[in-house]
Design a protein around this motif. Structure first.
Motif, PDB file in Angstrom:
ATOM      1  N   GLY A  43      -2.358 -11.198  -2.064  1.00  0.00           N
ATOM      2  CA  GLY A  43      -0.937 -11.344  -2.390  1.00  0.00           C
ATOM      3  C   GLY A  43      -0.404 -10.175  -3.203  1.00  0.00           C
ATOM      4  N   GLY A  44      -1.178  -9.728  -4.180  1.00  0.00           N
ATOM      5  CA  GLY A  44      -0.762  -8.579  -4.980  1.00  0.00           C
ATOM      6  C   GLY A  44      -0.673  -7.308  -4.159  1.00  0.00           C
ATOM      7  N   TYR A  45      -1.628  -7.110  -3.260  1.00  0.00           N
ATOM      8  CA  TYR A  45      -1.633  -5.916  -2.417  1.00  0.00           C
ATOM      9  C   TYR A  45      -0.443  -5.922  -1.456  1.00  0.00           C
ATOM     10  CZ  TYR A  45      -3.252  -2.346   0.814  1.00  0.00           C
ATOM     11  OH  TYR A  45      -3.334  -1.234   1.604  1.00  0.00           O
ATOM     12  N   VAL A  46      -0.189  -7.055  -0.839  1.00  0.00           N
ATOM     13  CA  VAL A  46       0.961  -7.150   0.072  1.00  0.00           C
ATOM     14  C   VAL A  46       2.258  -6.924  -0.702  1.00  0.00           C
ATOM     15  CG1 VAL A  46       2.274  -8.760   1.516  1.00  0.00           C
ATOM     16  CG2 VAL A  46      -0.208  -8.602   1.757  1.00  0.00           C
ATOM     17  N   PHE A  47       2.343  -7.449  -1.915  1.00  0.00           N
ATOM     18  CA  PHE A  47       3.520  -7.228  -2.746  1.00  0.00           C
ATOM     19  C   PHE A  47       3.697  -5.747  -3.062  1.00  0.00           C
ATOM     20  CE2 PHE A  47       5.385  -6.933  -7.051  1.00  0.00           C
ATOM     21  CZ  PHE A  47       6.635  -7.453  -6.779  1.00  0.00           C
ATOM     22  N   LYS A  48       2.610  -5.070  -3.385  1.00  0.00           N
ATOM     23  CA  LYS A  48       2.691  -3.634  -3.665  1.00  0.00           C
ATOM     24  C   LYS A  48       3.147  -2.859  -2.437  1.00  0.00           C
ATOM     25  CE  LYS A  48       1.363  -3.177  -7.922  1.00  0.00           C
ATOM     26  NZ  LYS A  48       2.243  -2.715  -8.966  1.00  0.00           N
ATOM     27  N   LEU A  49       2.633  -3.244  -1.258  1.00  0.00           N
ATOM     28  CA  LEU A  49       3.064  -2.576  -0.033  1.00  0.00           C
ATOM     29  C   LEU A  49       4.533  -2.835   0.262  1.00  0.00           C
ATOM     30  CD1 LEU A  49       0.053  -3.143   2.392  1.00  0.00           C
ATOM     31  CD2 LEU A  49       0.714  -1.032   1.247  1.00  0.00           C
ATOM     32  N   ALA A  50       4.973  -4.057   0.032  1.00  0.00           N
ATOM     33  CA  ALA A  50       6.353  -4.425   0.340  1.00  0.00           C
ATOM     34  C   ALA A  50       7.347  -3.756  -0.611  1.00  0.00           C
ATOM     35  CB  ALA A  50       6.521  -5.939   0.289  1.00  0.00           C
ATOM     36  N   THR A  51       6.940  -3.537  -1.851  1.00  0.00           N
ATOM     37  CA  THR A  51       7.856  -2.945  -2.825  1.00  0.00           C
ATOM     38  C   THR A  51       7.643  -1.448  -2.998  1.00  0.00           C
ATOM     39  OG1 THR A  51       6.354  -3.487  -4.642  1.00  0.00           O
ATOM     40  CG2 THR A  51       8.088  -5.084  -4.113  1.00  0.00           C
TER      41      THR A  51
END
Length: 87
Positions: A43-51
């Protein structure tokens, strides 16, 4: 690097909370903690990619994204477990 630690800790907390809510016998605590960490990092990695922020920029939203990721992974796990018991 620090955000990865936040993701792991948030995933551990979410995994522990879910293990206390769903598992009365304590038999799957390690599984749920492991899945919580996996979901937190995911979840943190996907959030970093999305932002489009780098891994060294830590915000309170990192913890929220990690907890949400952990809850999604744990929800999928518990859904599969229910389907297995039903058949």
């Amino acid at each position: 690097m620090l955000s990865i630690i936040v993701w792991i800790v948030a995933g551990l907390i979410a995994g522990f909370a879910v293990s206390r809510l769903y598992d009365e016998h304590g038999s799957r605590t390690m599984t749920e903690l492991s899945l919580g960490v996996f979901g937190g990092v995911l979840g943190g990695y996907v959030f970093k990619l999305a932002t489009a922020r780098d891994a060294f920029d830590v915000a309170e939203w990192d913890a929220v994204a990690a907890v949400l990721g952990a809850l999604v992974v744990l929800g999928i796990y518990h859904g599969i477990q229910r389907l297995r018991r039903a058949t």
